[in-house]
Design an enzyme around this catalytic site. Structure first.
Site, short mmCIF file in Angstrom:
data_model
loop_
_atom_site.label_atom_id
_atom_site.label_comp_id
_atom_site.label_asym_id
_atom_site.label_seq_id
_atom_site.Cartn_x
_atom_site.Cartn_y
_atom_site.Cartn_z
N ASN A 9 0.86 -1.19 0.00
CA ASN A 9 0.00 0.00 0.00
C ASN A 9 0.90 1.24 0.00
O ASN A 9 1.69 1.43 0.92
CB ASN A 9 -0.89 -0.07 1.24
CG ASN A 9 -1.83 1.11 1.34
OD1 ASN A 9 -1.41 2.25 1.11
ND2 ASN A 9 -3.07 0.88 1.71
N HIS A 12 1.02 6.25 1.85
CA HIS A 12 1.73 7.21 2.70
C HIS A 12 2.95 7.84 2.04
O HIS A 12 3.50 8.80 2.58
CB HIS A 12 1.98 6.59 4.08
CG HIS A 12 0.67 6.33 4.75
ND1 HIS A 12 -0.22 7.35 5.06
CD2 HIS A 12 0.04 5.18 5.08
CE1 HIS A 12 -1.32 6.82 5.58
NE2 HIS A 12 -1.19 5.52 5.59
N HIS A 45 -5.58 3.61 -1.63
CA HIS A 45 -6.89 4.01 -1.10
C HIS A 45 -7.16 5.45 -1.56
O HIS A 45 -6.46 6.36 -1.14
CB HIS A 45 -6.84 3.92 0.43
CG HIS A 45 -8.12 4.24 1.13
ND1 HIS A 45 -8.24 4.17 2.50
CD2 HIS A 45 -9.35 4.62 0.67
CE1 HIS A 45 -9.48 4.49 2.85
NE2 HIS A 45 -10.17 4.78 1.75
N ARG A 47 -9.19 8.24 -0.89
CA ARG A 47 -10.14 8.67 0.14
C ARG A 47 -11.01 9.78 -0.43
O ARG A 47 -10.60 10.54 -1.31
CB ARG A 47 -9.40 9.17 1.38
CG ARG A 47 -8.68 8.06 2.13
CD ARG A 47 -8.16 8.56 3.46
NE ARG A 47 -9.22 8.77 4.40
CZ ARG A 47 -9.51 7.95 5.43
NH1 ARG A 47 -8.80 6.88 5.65
NH2 ARG A 47 -10.51 8.22 6.22
N ARG A 51 -6.85 12.94 0.95
CA ARG A 51 -5.76 13.41 1.83
C ARG A 51 -4.41 12.84 1.43
O ARG A 51 -3.39 13.39 1.78
CB ARG A 51 -6.08 13.11 3.30
CG ARG A 51 -5.98 11.67 3.67
CD ARG A 51 -6.07 11.48 5.17
NE ARG A 51 -7.41 11.69 5.67
CZ ARG A 51 -7.91 11.06 6.73
NH1 ARG A 51 -7.16 10.22 7.40
NH2 ARG A 51 -9.13 11.29 7.15
N GLU A 75 -8.75 0.60 -3.10
CA GLU A 75 -9.52 0.67 -1.85
C GLU A 75 -10.41 1.89 -1.90
O GLU A 75 -9.92 2.99 -2.20
CB GLU A 75 -8.57 0.87 -0.67
CG GLU A 75 -8.12 -0.37 -0.02
CD GLU A 75 -7.26 0.00 1.18
OE1 GLU A 75 -7.47 1.03 1.82
OE2 GLU A 75 -6.33 -0.76 1.42
N THR A 106 -8.22 3.87 8.53
CA THR A 106 -9.45 3.08 8.52
C THR A 106 -9.53 2.31 9.84
O THR A 106 -8.92 1.27 10.01
CB THR A 106 -9.43 2.12 7.31
OG1 THR A 106 -9.01 2.86 6.16
CG2 THR A 106 -10.80 1.54 7.04
N GLU A 156 -11.30 -9.06 3.42
CA GLU A 156 -10.00 -8.70 4.01
C GLU A 156 -10.25 -8.47 5.48
O GLU A 156 -11.10 -7.65 5.87
CB GLU A 156 -9.44 -7.44 3.33
CG GLU A 156 -8.09 -7.06 3.96
CD GLU A 156 -7.24 -6.13 3.12
OE1 GLU A 156 -7.31 -6.19 1.87
OE2 GLU A 156 -6.50 -5.34 3.72
N HIS A 198 -3.66 -4.19 7.80
CA HIS A 198 -3.74 -3.00 8.65
C HIS A 198 -2.83 -3.12 9.85
O HIS A 198 -2.98 -4.03 10.67
CB HIS A 198 -5.17 -2.66 9.12
CG HIS A 198 -5.33 -1.18 9.31
ND1 HIS A 198 -4.82 -0.53 10.40
CD2 HIS A 198 -5.86 -0.22 8.52
CE1 HIS A 198 -5.06 0.76 10.27
NE2 HIS A 198 -5.67 0.98 9.13
N1 PXP Z 1 -5.89 -2.97 4.02
C1 PXP Z 1 -6.83 -2.01 4.09
C2 PXP Z 1 -8.21 -2.36 3.67
C3 PXP Z 1 -6.52 -0.70 4.52
O1 PXP Z 1 -7.49 0.23 4.61
C4 PXP Z 1 -5.19 -0.39 4.84
C5 PXP Z 1 -4.82 0.99 5.23
O2 PXP Z 1 -5.13 1.87 4.21
C6 PXP Z 1 -4.23 -1.41 4.74
C7 PXP Z 1 -4.61 -2.70 4.35
C8 PXP Z 1 -2.78 -1.17 5.06
O3 PXP Z 1 -2.65 -0.79 6.39
P1 PXP Z 1 -1.27 -0.21 6.91
O4 PXP Z 1 -0.98 1.01 6.09
O5 PXP Z 1 -1.52 0.07 8.33
O6 PXP Z 1 -0.24 -1.28 6.68
#
Ligand code: PXP
Length: 252
Positions: A9, A12, A45, A47, A51, A75, A106, A156, A198
């Site tokens: 992901n 960030h 994702h 959003r 952001r 996402e 999330t 998930e 997550h």
């Molecule tokens: N899976 C989903 C559905 C998420 O919303 C997120 C965070 O955006 C992640 C995985 C990844 O989480 P993290 O960034 O905390 O590793």
């Protein structure tokens, strides 16, 4: 036990970029590095408040994932706007998540049971367009069954509570891991593909990766943070190695 896929992901990277309103660091460059060092797919994702990831990022991520033949996991919240963006790009997968503007991330799973009537038609339209739809849910048998009932092919499981408990050395960690295992077993029994994600870091990835029903982990925030110290490629390679080790240990 099947090999566990790693979706990276890259949200960030965009968070850091947006802190200055410049064009760098570029999340698409991060996606290219991730795919080059062994990520199986890219997760992003979009959003509602934009952001981190922007519409233009999604346009470019869809192109590079298609060019490299790798899955993009889009996402998004269950809204008409996000549905039409998904339908315009036709990513490999769409993961439906809850969204609250004031949340930092999330914070919990989607209430699929409570939102059946709103979610089921969206799942149907996305699935008819050939998108694999996943519901991001807490480790709860009712939410897993509700995901099956709305027609999702994948669930998930939200690993945030477990990972936070481990980080804070909470006595709840074992119970939360047990709940993830039970939810994964139930999802597989219902014929759903099971993903998790997550808050996963090097410390928590092993116990999660050892859950035999899991087919994919989606990991972001920790990897992007670790990249500051050791570089994105090595951070992903280390995570991949820990996943593979845990998987072979569990299979032995
Ligand atoms: N899976 C989903 C559905 C998420 O919303 C997120 C965070 O955006 C992640 C995985 C990844 O989480 P993290 O960034 O905390 O590793």
């Amino acid at each position: 036990m099947s090999k566990l896929r790693l979706g990276v992901n890259i949200d960030h990277v965009a968070t850091v970029r947006n802190a200055r309103g410049e064009g760098y660091p570029d999340p698409v460059r991060a996606a290219e590095i991730a795919l080059a060092v062994g990520a199986d797919g890219i997760t992003a994702h979009l959003r509602e408040d934009r952001r981190h990831i922007s519409d233009a990022d999604i346009d470019r991520l869809a192109v590079i994932c298609r060019q490299r033949g790798r899955p993009l996991n889009f996402e998004c919240a269950v809204t008409p706007e996000m549905e039409s963006i998904a339908l315009a790009h036709l990513p490999h997968a769409a993961c439906l998540v809850p969204e609250r503007r004031e949340e930092k991330t999330t914070e919990g799973g989607l209430d699929v049971a409570g939102g059946h009537n709103a979610i089921a038609p969206v799942v149907r339209r996305l699935s008819e367009a050939g998108i694999r739809v996943s519901c991001f849910v807490d480790a709860d048998a009712g939410q897993v069954a509700a995901s099956k009932a709305v027609g999702a092919q994948v669930v998930e499981l939200h690993t945030g509570a477990y990972c936070e408990a481990v980080r804070h050395r909470s006595p709840e960690a074992d119970r939360l891991l047990g709940a993830l295992k039970a939810a994964a077993t139930e999802a597989a029994r219902l014929g759903l593909e099971v993903h998790a994600g997550h808050g996963i870091d090097y410390e928590t990835v092993g116990a999660v990766a050892a859950i035999p029903e899991l087919a994919e982990l989606n990991i972001g925030h920790f990897l992007i943070g670790e990249a500051i110290f050791i570089g994105l490629g090595p951070a992903i390679q280390r995570m991949r190695a820990l996943m593979d080790e845990a998987r072979s240990r569990a299979a032995a």
